[in-house]
Structure formats: C-alpha cells, structure tokens
Motif scaffolding. Structure first.
Motif, mmCIF file in Angstrom:
data_model
loop_
_atom_site.group_PDB
_atom_site.id
_atom_site.type_symbol
_atom_site.label_atom_id
_atom_site.label_comp_id
_atom_site.label_asym_id
_atom_site.label_seq_id
_atom_site.Cartn_x
_atom_site.Cartn_y
_atom_site.Cartn_z
ATOM 1 N N GLU A 85 35.937 28.715 21.719
ATOM 2 C CA GLU A 85 36.396 27.430 22.263
ATOM 3 C C GLU A 85 35.206 26.557 22.649
ATOM 4 O OE1 GLU A 85 38.884 25.761 26.154
ATOM 5 O OE2 GLU A 85 39.160 27.845 25.508
ATOM 6 N N ILE A 86 34.203 27.170 23.276
ATOM 7 C CA ILE A 86 33.000 26.427 23.679
ATOM 8 C C ILE A 86 32.246 25.934 22.443
ATOM 9 C CG2 ILE A 86 30.722 26.668 24.753
ATOM 10 C CD1 ILE A 86 32.042 28.567 26.783
ATOM 11 N N ASN A 87 32.065 26.807 21.451
ATOM 12 C CA ASN A 87 31.334 26.437 20.240
ATOM 13 C C ASN A 87 32.031 25.303 19.485
ATOM 14 O OD1 ASN A 87 29.260 28.288 20.602
ATOM 15 N ND2 ASN A 87 30.312 29.900 19.474
ATOM 16 N N ASN A 88 33.343 25.280 19.525
ATOM 17 C CA ASN A 88 34.095 24.236 18.828
ATOM 18 C C ASN A 88 34.062 22.899 19.571
ATOM 19 O OD1 ASN A 88 34.868 25.920 16.715
ATOM 20 N ND2 ASN A 88 36.707 26.621 17.781
ATOM 21 N N LYS A 89 33.939 22.963 20.886
ATOM 22 C CA LYS A 89 33.956 21.739 21.682
ATOM 23 C C LYS A 89 32.597 21.062 21.771
ATOM 24 C CE LYS A 89 37.899 22.609 24.778
ATOM 25 N NZ LYS A 89 38.300 22.809 26.200
ATOM 26 N N ILE A 90 31.527 21.855 21.692
ATOM 27 C CA ILE A 90 30.187 21.284 21.887
ATOM 28 C C ILE A 90 29.450 21.185 20.552
ATOM 29 C CG2 ILE A 90 27.943 21.622 22.963
ATOM 30 C CD1 ILE A 90 29.280 22.953 25.289
#
Length: 367
Positions: free
Chosen positions: A152-157
């Motif tokens: 989720e973090i990798n996809n958002k940033i």
C-alpha cells in the motif's frame, strides 16, 4: 564498605576512588572500556551507559552503597532496584535489559554476581515481574508492517527526490531482510549481492560471534537500491553524473547517508577506509536510530498510514507475513537471524490467530 559504582559521564563509567581493591576493579573496567566498549555500536554504548547510570542514581537516591566485593550486599542492592523498577511503567524487556547491563558490569569488574549466582534473586526477579504484570505486551507497541501494508505504501508514494527514494528504499530493505535499525545504519553498498539476492549483515544484536549473516532481499528492493544510488550520483545542477572523487558520490561504504536540506544530494562523506573513526564529516553524514525513526514516521505520514509503525515494524511485519504464509520456525530464524526460536515462535502464534477455528467460523458465516 566502599562502593565502586557512581553516576558517570555520557561516555564512560566512573569508579569511586577507594582502597587498592577498588583501584584494581577500576583497572578492569578501564581496560574493557579501552579495548572493547569503544568498538561497540554507538546505540549499544548509549544503552549501557544509560542503564549503568540509572542504577547508580537509584543507589544514590536510596542511600544504598553500590556494588562491592560483598555478595550479600550486591544481592540486596539489586533486589531493591528490581522492586523500584516494578513500580515504574517500564516494560518487561526494558527491565530485563537493565538487569543484563548490570550483570555485564559485574562481570567486567570481576565482582560477585548474584544475578547469575543467586537462586533466590533469580526467582525473586521472575515472580516480581509476573506479580506486577510486566509480561503483558505494551498497548503502544509498534504495528507490524506486513507485506500488504508495505505494498500500500509503495503504491501510494512515487518518489520524486533523493530523500524520498532513500526513505522508501530503507523501508523495503528493512522489511525484506528483517533488519533492526542498528543493522540498517551499518549496511554498506558492497554488502549487497545482486546475483544471490542477498544482504550481508555484518554484525547484529543476536550475533555474538561477529561472523555476520546473510538475509534475502527481493529483486524489487535491489532495483530500488540501484535507483537510489544512481540518483545520488547524478548532479542536478550540471545534469550529469558526479565525478568519481565527488564526496557526495556513493561508490562504496555506508549505503544510507544523510541528505541535504533540499533533498537532492547526499552530504559529503569520506569513503576511504580507516579515515572515519573520529571524523566529524563521517559523524554528520551517517544515520542513527532517531534518523531512522523519523524516516518511518515521514513515510507513514505521506502514505496516510494511521497505524503506529516504527523502525521495528519492518522486522516484526516481515516475520508475521512469513508466518502467515506458512514459513516454518527454522525458516523464520534464518530470515531474521534469530539464534533462538522463541521470538519467531511468538510471531507464528500471532499469525495462526487468523487461521484458527474462530477465524474459520467467522469467515463461514460472514461475520
């Protein structure tokens, strides 16, 4: 009875002057400080000093003589200290660490050590911790960074500065290799084997022999590392690659360094071997625990993650994710460099909750 322990500075234990025996004990401590202590990781040094001085301040405030050659006195002093610790909000592991530090000091000074030798004291400590509910887990402990949360973090940033690229790479590497913060800050560029998808962890808290261990890192994380290095070696002003002798270039040595205020260049760093032991340039360029902690909080805020994730979340989350996907205890131990199956077993138990009977029942009836 004279004491040989008193509050010290931030860099070394102080020994109370006294008789010839105390002078001899002081020599033991000085030799350890000179030959061994100064070579320990800085975070370990600070933890030891903090723990030693906490006990010394306690003895001072309670007007108790500190450690001496008298076994019974040492036993009494530690018993009183444990009673005080159990009244505090300190967690079980913190109390155990402080006692371990005192045991270490007694061994260094070659003094009678009731922490090891006294059955009475060992049972008193164990029962006191149970009685005061110190075995309970902290309600504020770090939330595991599981693989779903990391995705989720990798996809958002989408990083657009060197700073953001470094921060995201750090988080992914700590998850893959189940790294502690003190292990991360010592990672060097040459420790990464792209052929074997492996990271050499030179030293760690659980590696008493100092042989190091190898941890797996994913291809996507290796790609992040390569992109981070390439970005660090690109000079935005000249729109060209930095010269080989540019102190802001990353060729070898410490991989994750501090970044300039604008977030587009590494701070200068001397990569020559044996030149950084006491170099202000080196000290100002490398990360420490507080730096890594801020990195995790900064990434979480940018990704909109509300959970309390900290640098230890990657190690815990990596273990939980492995356990949830059927990893065995030996596989968990190898992945995280644990010498004992105790902690991996805890993560396996935590993961099994989702696969238990009540979990299956809830899924069946759509609860």
């Amino acid at each position: 009875m004279s004491s040989i322990f008193k509050p010290g500075s931030n860099t070394q234990l102080s020994i109370v002057d006294g008789d010839s025996t105390n002078t001899e004990r002081a020599e033991y401590v000085d030799a350890y400080f000179r030959d061994i202590f100064t070579k320990l990781p800085r975070n370990t040094q600070r933890a030891y000093i903090s723990d030693f001085n906490d006990f010394a301040i306690f003895c001072q405030s309670e007007r108790i003589d500190s450690f001496s050659d008298d076994f019974s006195h040492n036993e009494y002093a530690i018993k009183r200290y444990v009673e005080e610790l159990c009244k505090s909000p300190l967690a079980y592991r913190t109390i155990k660490r402080r006692l371990s530090a005192l045991s270490k000091f007694l061994g260094i000074a070659k003094l009678p050590n009731p922490i090891i030798q006294s059955v009475y004291l060992r049972d008193f400590v164990r029962l006191s911790l149970i009685e005061n509910c110190k075995f309970q887990l902290s309600h504020n402990q770090a939330v595991p960074l599981t693989i779903d949360l990391l995705d989720e973090i990798n996809n958002k940033i989408i990083p657009d500065t060197l700073l953001e690229m470094r921060d995201l790479t750090i988080m992914n590497l700590m998850f893959d290799a189940l790294l502690r913060a003190d292990e991360l800050v010592r990672v060097c560029a040459e420790h990464i084997s792209r052929r074997n998808n492996a990271l050499l962890v030179v030293t760690s808290k659980s590696d008493q022999s100092g042989k190091g261990s190898h941890r797996f890192i994913s291809t996507s994380t290796i790609n992040m590392v390569d992109e981070y290095i390439a970005e660090a070696n690109f000079d935005a002003k000249t729109q060209s690659e930095r010269l080989i002798d540019d102190p802001r270039r990353l060729n070898k040595g410490i991989l994750f360094r501090r970044v300039s205020n604008r977030g587009h260049a590494l701070l200068p760093y001397n990569e020559q071997p044996n030149t950084h032991q006491h170099s202000p340039l080196y000290e100002s360029s490398i990360l420490d625990y507080s730096s890594v902690y801020r990195i995790w909080k900064r990434v979480a805020a940018r990704a909109g993650i509300k959970e309390n994730i900290t640098p230890h979340s990657g190690r815990v989350g990596g273990a939980v994710s492995l356990a949830e996907n059927g990893a065995t205890l030996p596989e968990l131990q190898l992945a995280g460099g644990w010498q004992s199956p105790e902690m991996p077993g805890h993560y396996t138990q935590q993961a099994n909750v989702k696969r238990g009977g009540m979990a299956k029942l809830s899924e069946k009836f759509k609860r």
